[in-house]
Design a protein around this motif. Structure first.
Motif, PDB file in Angstrom:
ATOM      1  N   GLU A 137      29.266  38.043  28.364  1.00  0.00           N
ATOM      2  CA  GLU A 137      30.332  38.163  27.361  1.00  0.00           C
ATOM      3  C   GLU A 137      29.865  38.902  26.113  1.00  0.00           C
ATOM      4  O   GLU A 137      30.637  39.651  25.495  1.00  0.00           O
ATOM      5  CB  GLU A 137      30.821  36.750  26.994  1.00  0.00           C
ATOM      6  CG  GLU A 137      31.924  36.720  25.964  1.00  0.00           C
ATOM      7  CD  GLU A 137      32.376  35.296  25.642  1.00  0.00           C
ATOM      8  OE1 GLU A 137      31.838  34.328  26.229  1.00  0.00           O
ATOM      9  OE2 GLU A 137      33.282  35.154  24.795  1.00  0.00           O
ATOM     10  N   GLY A 188      39.603  35.670  28.502  1.00  0.00           N
ATOM     11  CA  GLY A 188      40.608  35.699  27.435  1.00  0.00           C
ATOM     12  C   GLY A 188      40.003  36.185  26.115  1.00  0.00           C
ATOM     13  O   GLY A 188      40.612  36.992  25.398  1.00  0.00           O
ATOM     14  N   ARG A 189      38.804  35.698  25.800  1.00  0.00           N
ATOM     15  CA  ARG A 189      38.154  36.126  24.556  1.00  0.00           C
ATOM     16  C   ARG A 189      37.840  37.619  24.582  1.00  0.00           C
ATOM     17  O   ARG A 189      37.974  38.314  23.575  1.00  0.00           O
ATOM     18  CB  ARG A 189      36.867  35.321  24.324  1.00  0.00           C
ATOM     19  CG  ARG A 189      37.112  33.867  23.915  1.00  0.00           C
ATOM     20  CD  ARG A 189      35.864  33.205  23.356  1.00  0.00           C
ATOM     21  NE  ARG A 189      34.784  33.072  24.314  1.00  0.00           N
ATOM     22  CZ  ARG A 189      34.597  32.002  25.126  1.00  0.00           C
ATOM     23  NH1 ARG A 189      35.450  30.990  25.102  1.00  0.00           N
ATOM     24  NH2 ARG A 189      33.565  31.953  25.945  1.00  0.00           N
ATOM     25  N   VAL A 191      39.508  39.925  26.229  1.00  0.00           N
ATOM     26  CA  VAL A 191      40.774  40.654  26.032  1.00  0.00           C
ATOM     27  C   VAL A 191      41.162  40.614  24.559  1.00  0.00           C
ATOM     28  O   VAL A 191      41.540  41.644  23.967  1.00  0.00           O
ATOM     29  CB  VAL A 191      41.885  40.057  26.932  1.00  0.00           C
ATOM     30  CG1 VAL A 191      43.252  40.648  26.555  1.00  0.00           C
ATOM     31  CG2 VAL A 191      41.578  40.317  28.406  1.00  0.00           C
ATOM     32  N   ASP A 192      41.052  39.432  23.953  1.00  0.00           N
ATOM     33  CA  ASP A 192      41.420  39.299  22.534  1.00  0.00           C
ATOM     34  C   ASP A 192      40.561  40.213  21.662  1.00  0.00           C
ATOM     35  O   ASP A 192      41.047  40.855  20.733  1.00  0.00           O
ATOM     36  CB  ASP A 192      41.230  37.845  22.063  1.00  0.00           C
ATOM     37  CG  ASP A 192      42.289  36.928  22.669  1.00  0.00           C
ATOM     38  OD1 ASP A 192      43.278  37.451  23.236  1.00  0.00           O
ATOM     39  OD2 ASP A 192      42.104  35.700  22.601  1.00  0.00           O
ATOM     40  N   ARG A 193      39.270  40.271  21.971  1.00  0.00           N
ATOM     41  CA  ARG A 193      38.365  41.033  21.118  1.00  0.00           C
ATOM     42  C   ARG A 193      38.592  42.543  21.246  1.00  0.00           C
ATOM     43  O   ARG A 193      38.582  43.272  20.273  1.00  0.00           O
ATOM     44  CB  ARG A 193      36.909  40.710  21.468  1.00  0.00           C
ATOM     45  CG  ARG A 193      35.946  41.281  20.430  1.00  0.00           C
ATOM     46  CD  ARG A 193      34.462  41.194  20.776  1.00  0.00           C
ATOM     47  NE  ARG A 193      34.107  40.018  21.552  1.00  0.00           N
ATOM     48  CZ  ARG A 193      32.997  39.925  22.273  1.00  0.00           C
ATOM     49  NH1 ARG A 193      32.145  40.950  22.320  1.00  0.00           N
ATOM     50  NH2 ARG A 193      32.734  38.845  22.959  1.00  0.00           N
ATOM     51  N   SER A 195      41.268  44.204  22.921  1.00  0.00           N
ATOM     52  CA  SER A 195      42.610  44.768  23.066  1.00  0.00           C
ATOM     53  C   SER A 195      43.098  45.544  21.846  1.00  0.00           C
ATOM     54  O   SER A 195      43.791  46.555  22.004  1.00  0.00           O
ATOM     55  CB  SER A 195      43.618  43.673  23.428  1.00  0.00           C
ATOM     56  OG  SER A 195      43.512  43.380  24.795  1.00  0.00           O
ATOM     57  N   PRO A 196      42.765  45.107  20.628  1.00  0.00           N
ATOM     58  CA  PRO A 196      43.245  45.880  19.477  1.00  0.00           C
ATOM     59  C   PRO A 196      42.879  47.363  19.575  1.00  0.00           C
ATOM     60  O   PRO A 196      43.716  48.233  19.354  1.00  0.00           O
ATOM     61  CB  PRO A 196      42.557  45.195  18.294  1.00  0.00           C
ATOM     62  CG  PRO A 196      42.372  43.773  18.740  1.00  0.00           C
ATOM     63  CD  PRO A 196      42.083  43.849  20.211  1.00  0.00           C
ATOM     64  N   GLY A 219      47.277  33.742  32.289  1.00  0.00           N
ATOM     65  CA  GLY A 219      46.200  34.514  31.665  1.00  0.00           C
ATOM     66  C   GLY A 219      45.455  35.398  32.641  1.00  0.00           C
ATOM     67  O   GLY A 219      44.600  36.187  32.254  1.00  0.00           O
TER      68      GLY A 219
END
Lengths: 372, 372
Positions: A137, A188-189, A191-193, A195-196, A219
């Motif tokens: 990760e 999920g983390r 993608v969150d990190r 995706s922006p 998810g």
């Protein structure tokens, strides 16, 4: 209808189709794409049973399998780190078949840019705790790879792909669920990190124990389980299936009878050498079902008969168990044995015989070995 | 000359021919017939290397192999208890090919009398201490079978056949020699006991560890070792061969690199899952030889390089070892790995590539899977 005379891998088509349907329905309910792994069955004909349920995209674990299934499928993910030595074999797969590759090393992107003569999707291979391979990760190469791939039309980034293979080491269904939850959290983390800066990143997961035990796949964009097509004693022991779901069994002729064991034709070259340790700490290679004299065309029911495949040579198997059960079998009888690991057993056998007597080929029985 | 792009089983023809010659010479010095077991290589072409040294008779371990090799050989022993279900396959083998079957059960003799449409030789399968199968020295069925077969022109009794497979559990060469001595003693006592009433009884023995370690085969009429054609890490650990004798190695492409390991394409479907436990108590599936960047056409020398195949999935292998050695390999490099059990690995791979780039097929890559 052929008689069985040698080790033969029987396939219960009804069970197999029910297994596929159960997973396809579950994926649908969760809104996840079902991209089944075909490494377990490796059969063009069994592949069609998935297609009948609406499946359009598949997963494989070698370029050879991708080449084979590209005869019939138009969307294939090769879910192992890409082997750069096979670039020309990838280039040779018909261009109408969409391919997705897995990448871990930034150097591989440079290599593909120079040598690939087609568009492909690119998945970043992530380690969600199995620790076989993949990027952890916090590995800086994740961001580096996404930056390298940004805006690339030929190498089209898809997202994050992982195999939570440590579910195979779980001791019960709760542990499988916990592993699945942790894997989804990591994905999920990520993608969150990312995706922006990199919108549209997807999540692909899907070991068979996790997919079998978990009901809700929120998810997850894509599910890739493979073993569910047949299941086996390993999956049964994990709680991923019932005995009544196991869709293959090896038919083995009895060739010798002793007071304490039967010797069958059915050895390591048929079953593979995958083993399990039972509750009593005894290592074995399969468990027998059915009874002596039963017509194999009627299947093998849902009960173990007490005999255990306790040793394997190249061609011989040794079955031990209660004297009362052993005494029912004579040389020339057939013993039906559930395998430990369906993927390996199917690869060794190279073909299936359905209970209706139809022969289905596995890639390994159907792929030309080119002369050099 | 093909490049290696996927898991490929390399064969050093010079080593292989030297292994065959050494055993053929040894058998000749002892005046024993060399009837090599072909279950290890299962290749018509490698079979010819034996023929060039005067070998005229072979051993196999299934009716399928007998059928396959009857294309080229005229004298074949099927050295497992006869599977009565394969009677029609035996009847279909061309009659000019002499066949020898192994029998343990008097009922099998009755069955053969009724159903066999050719002459065959009959060996009595004896247990000399391996305790897998066979008739124990004191089993009353030995005398019963010999009486049943006396004077039979169709089922022609040959003598006593055994496999001292417990040499594979020996801890050193002395233990192998002791097992061989004990096995020969059992066979000798059987010949002494039954020859007065049944003259001409022969003795057939021949596990590879025993045949490799023992120099004098007095009292043995026929030797049937098979593994000696390639040898492997199991034989090396037993003291049956040197590292310089091992004639096959798997070439595996590196597909991912981690600080503490390499991931290669080369898994359970290539190596099989046979494992060994090393001196430090660690389980492994093979040991690497050679160096990164070495030209595989030059072979793999005689030195282990310190990397160990410490885990196998279906398609992946994990190599661990000293960081200094790991650091020399990059994705796209080839690692050469000596297998644990050559017979199983060859069966999985279905073909060999010689160091000269020639492709030789194994039965499993060359035998039609008949549609039902």
């Amino acid at each position: 209808m052929p008689d069985i005379t040698e080790p033969t891998l029987l396939l219960d088509e009804a069970r197999c189709r029910a297994n596929i349907r159960r997973m396809a329905d579950k994926a649908k309910r969760s809104g996840a794409r079902f991209r089944p792994h075909f490494k377990t069955h490796q059969s063009l004909e069994i592949g069609e049973w998935y297609r009948e349920l609406g499946v359009e995209a598949i997963t494989v674990s070698s370029v050879k399998m991708a080449d084979y299934f590209s005869r019939a499928w138009d969307d294939i993910t090769i879910a192992v780190p890409f082997n750069v030595l096979e670039i020309e074999r990838v280039n040779a797969i018909r261009p109408e078949c969409r391919l997705n590759l897995c990448v871990m090393h930034p150097e591989t992107i440079e290599f593909l840019r120079e040598n690939l003569r087609r568009d492909v999707g690119i998945w970043l291979k992530i380690d969600v705790g199995y620790h076989r391979t993949g990027l952890g990760e916090d590995d800086a190469r994740i961001g580096e790879l996404l930056d390298l791939l940004a805006g690339d039309d030929k190498l089209q980034v898809q997202g994050f792909l992982a195999h939570a293979g440590h579910t195979y080491e779980a001791r019960n269904r709760e542990e499988i669920r916990a592993i699945d939850t942790a894997a989804r959290a990591i994905m999920g983390r990520l993608v969150d990190r990312f995706s922006p800066a990199h919108p549209g990143l997807q999540v692909s997961l899907g070991d068979s124990p996790g997919c079998s035990v978990v009901e809700d796949f929120t998810g997850i964009d894509e599910l890739r389980p493979g073993n569910l097509v047949f299941y086996d004693l390993q999956q049964y022991t994990l709680g991923a299936c019932g005995l009544e779901d196991i869709a293959i069994a090896m038919a083995c002729p009895v060739i010798a009878r002793h007071d304490t064991k039967l010797i069958v034709h059915g050895g390591g070259v048929h079953f593979s050498k995958d083993a399990m340790v039972d509750d009593e700490g005894v290592r074995h290679y399969g468990l027998a079902v059915g009874d002596a004299g039963t017509n194999w065309r009627e299947g093998w029911g849902t009960e173990l008969n007490g005999l255990k495949l306790s040793a394997l040579s190249q061609e011989h198997g040794t079955l031990t168990g209660p004297a009362e059960v052993l005494s029912r079998y004579r040389p020339g009888d057939i013993v039906l044995v559930l395998p430990i690991h369906a993927c390996m057993t199917a690869s060794d056998m190279k073909a299936y015989t359905t209970l209706e007597g139809k022969r289905l080929l596995h890639l390994e029985g159907d792929y030309p070995l080119k002369a050099a």
